[in-house]
Design a protein around this motif. Structure first.
Motif, PDB file in Angstrom:
ATOM      1  N   GLU A 113       0.807  -1.221   0.000  1.00 56.34           N
ATOM      2  CA  GLU A 113       0.000   0.000   0.000  1.00 56.34           C
ATOM      3  C   GLU A 113       0.845   1.277   0.000  1.00 56.34           C
ATOM      4  OE1 GLU A 113      -3.297   0.112   2.741  1.00 56.34           O
ATOM      5  OE2 GLU A 113      -3.225  -2.068   2.902  1.00 56.34           O
ATOM      6  N   ARG A 114       2.125   1.142  -0.132  1.00 55.47           N
ATOM      7  CA  ARG A 114       2.992   2.314  -0.123  1.00 55.47           C
ATOM      8  C   ARG A 114       2.946   3.044  -1.451  1.00 55.47           C
ATOM      9  NH1 ARG A 114       7.987  -0.358   3.085  1.00 55.47           N
ATOM     10  NH2 ARG A 114       6.819  -0.772   4.975  1.00 55.47           N
ATOM     11  N   LEU A 115       3.382   4.304  -1.453  1.00 56.71           N
ATOM     12  CA  LEU A 115       3.405   5.095  -2.682  1.00 56.71           C
ATOM     13  C   LEU A 115       4.239   4.427  -3.763  1.00 56.71           C
ATOM     14  CD1 LEU A 115       3.816   8.766  -1.408  1.00 56.71           C
ATOM     15  CD2 LEU A 115       1.795   7.733  -2.433  1.00 56.71           C
ATOM     16  N   LEU A 116       5.316   3.777  -3.382  1.00 56.80           N
ATOM     17  CA  LEU A 116       6.207   3.138  -4.348  1.00 56.80           C
ATOM     18  C   LEU A 116       6.031   1.616  -4.381  1.00 56.80           C
ATOM     19  CD1 LEU A 116       9.522   5.124  -3.750  1.00 56.80           C
ATOM     20  CD2 LEU A 116       7.788   5.488  -5.487  1.00 56.80           C
ATOM     21  N   ALA A 117       4.818   1.158  -4.083  1.00 55.07           N
ATOM     22  CA  ALA A 117       4.577  -0.283  -4.001  1.00 55.07           C
ATOM     23  C   ALA A 117       4.978  -1.014  -5.280  1.00 55.07           C
ATOM     24  CB  ALA A 117       3.112  -0.556  -3.684  1.00 55.07           C
ATOM     25  N   ASN A 118       4.765  -0.390  -6.421  1.00 51.02           N
ATOM     26  CA  ASN A 118       5.100  -1.032  -7.689  1.00 51.02           C
ATOM     27  C   ASN A 118       6.351  -0.438  -8.306  1.00 51.02           C
ATOM     28  OD1 ASN A 118       2.819  -2.763  -7.697  1.00 51.02           O
ATOM     29  ND2 ASN A 118       1.566  -0.992  -8.208  1.00 51.02           N
ATOM     30  N   ASN A 119       7.211   0.112  -7.486  1.00 54.30           N
ATOM     31  CA  ASN A 119       8.384   0.791  -7.976  1.00 54.30           C
ATOM     32  C   ASN A 119       9.588   0.323  -7.167  1.00 54.30           C
ATOM     33  OD1 ASN A 119      10.098   2.759  -9.140  1.00 54.30           O
ATOM     34  ND2 ASN A 119       8.399   4.184  -9.305  1.00 54.30           N
ATOM     35  N   ILE A 120      10.630   1.107  -7.150  1.00 58.00           N
ATOM     36  CA  ILE A 120      11.824   0.764  -6.387  1.00 58.00           C
ATOM     37  C   ILE A 120      11.614   1.246  -4.956  1.00 58.00           C
ATOM     38  CG2 ILE A 120      14.313   1.091  -6.191  1.00 58.00           C
ATOM     39  CD1 ILE A 120      14.303   1.767  -9.192  1.00 58.00           C
ATOM     40  N   ASP A 121      11.280   0.337  -4.067  1.00 57.98           N
ATOM     41  CA  ASP A 121      11.009   0.752  -2.699  1.00 57.98           C
ATOM     42  C   ASP A 121      12.296   0.866  -1.891  1.00 57.98           C
ATOM     43  OD1 ASP A 121      11.316  -1.781  -0.839  1.00 57.98           O
ATOM     44  OD2 ASP A 121      10.385  -2.453  -2.704  1.00 57.98           O
TER      45      ASP A 121
END
Length: 194
Positions: free
Chosen positions: A175-183
């Protein structure tokens, strides 16, 4: 008490490039803010990354704007500086932190030309230490200031009658802002080579 429809529309924005050391401060700060705090429906939390002029449409809809960014103020590395309202364009244009993106001053200018710039502006800037380490994480003095930057943002939201509420537990990775990105956990906290 204001009717929820009459509340100020607030944008909490993090900008920068997480792949270039301390330039990622703004994105990492807004990511951590979102992970730890819940906000009312009139508040939008956005990872603006390096989107440049694509951010104008978000600014047009905001009455108030909080920006997290790495800014070269010429201070000690990791030092925070809060600038407000008419002071913001002066500092965002002082030196482009990234050579490959539109400076945020241009984004503010474009929104201003359209007559739709937010009425209240706040830039929470952090003095970078390292902008040369491509693929590197935030340096310790800059990473250490994320909590203090978030505290400043919470104080501003309180002043604008839209206080952030601490979450009972930080958001899960999905559920994070970068869930589908480089966390952060998988990128910056990776094991260092031996």
């Amino acid at each position: 008490m204001l009717n929820p429809k009459d509340k100020k529309r607030i944008l909490v924005l993090g900008i920068g490039n997480i792949l270039w050391a301390d330039e990622g401060f703004g994105v990492r700060a807004v990511e951590e803010f979102h992970r730890r705090y819940d906000v009312d429906d009139n508040v939008t939390v956005l990872d603006g990354g390096t989107q440049g002029l694509y951010l104008v449409s978000f600014l047009e809809r905001a009455d108030c704007l909080i920006v997290f960014d790495a800014i070269d103020y010429g201070l000690l590395p990791g030092q925070l500086k809060l600038v407000r309202d008419d002071e913001v364009p002066k500092f965002t244009g002082a030196k482009k932190v990234s050579l490959h993106q539109t400076g945020f001053q241009e984004v503010l200018s474009a929104a201003d030309l359209l007559g739709r710039r937010p009425r209240e502006l706040a830039l929470i800037g952090c003095q970078p230490l390292d902008l040369e380490n491509w693929g590197g994480p935030l340096t310790a003095p800059v990473r250490f200031q994320i909590a203090a930057a978030i505290k400043l943002a919470c104080e501003l939201l309180e002043q604008w009658d839209s206080p952030a509420k601490p979450r009972s537990a930080p958001l899960p990775a999905s559920e994070r802002l970068l869930a589908n990105n480089i966390d952060h956990a998988n990128y910056e906290m990776r094991a260092q080579p031996i």
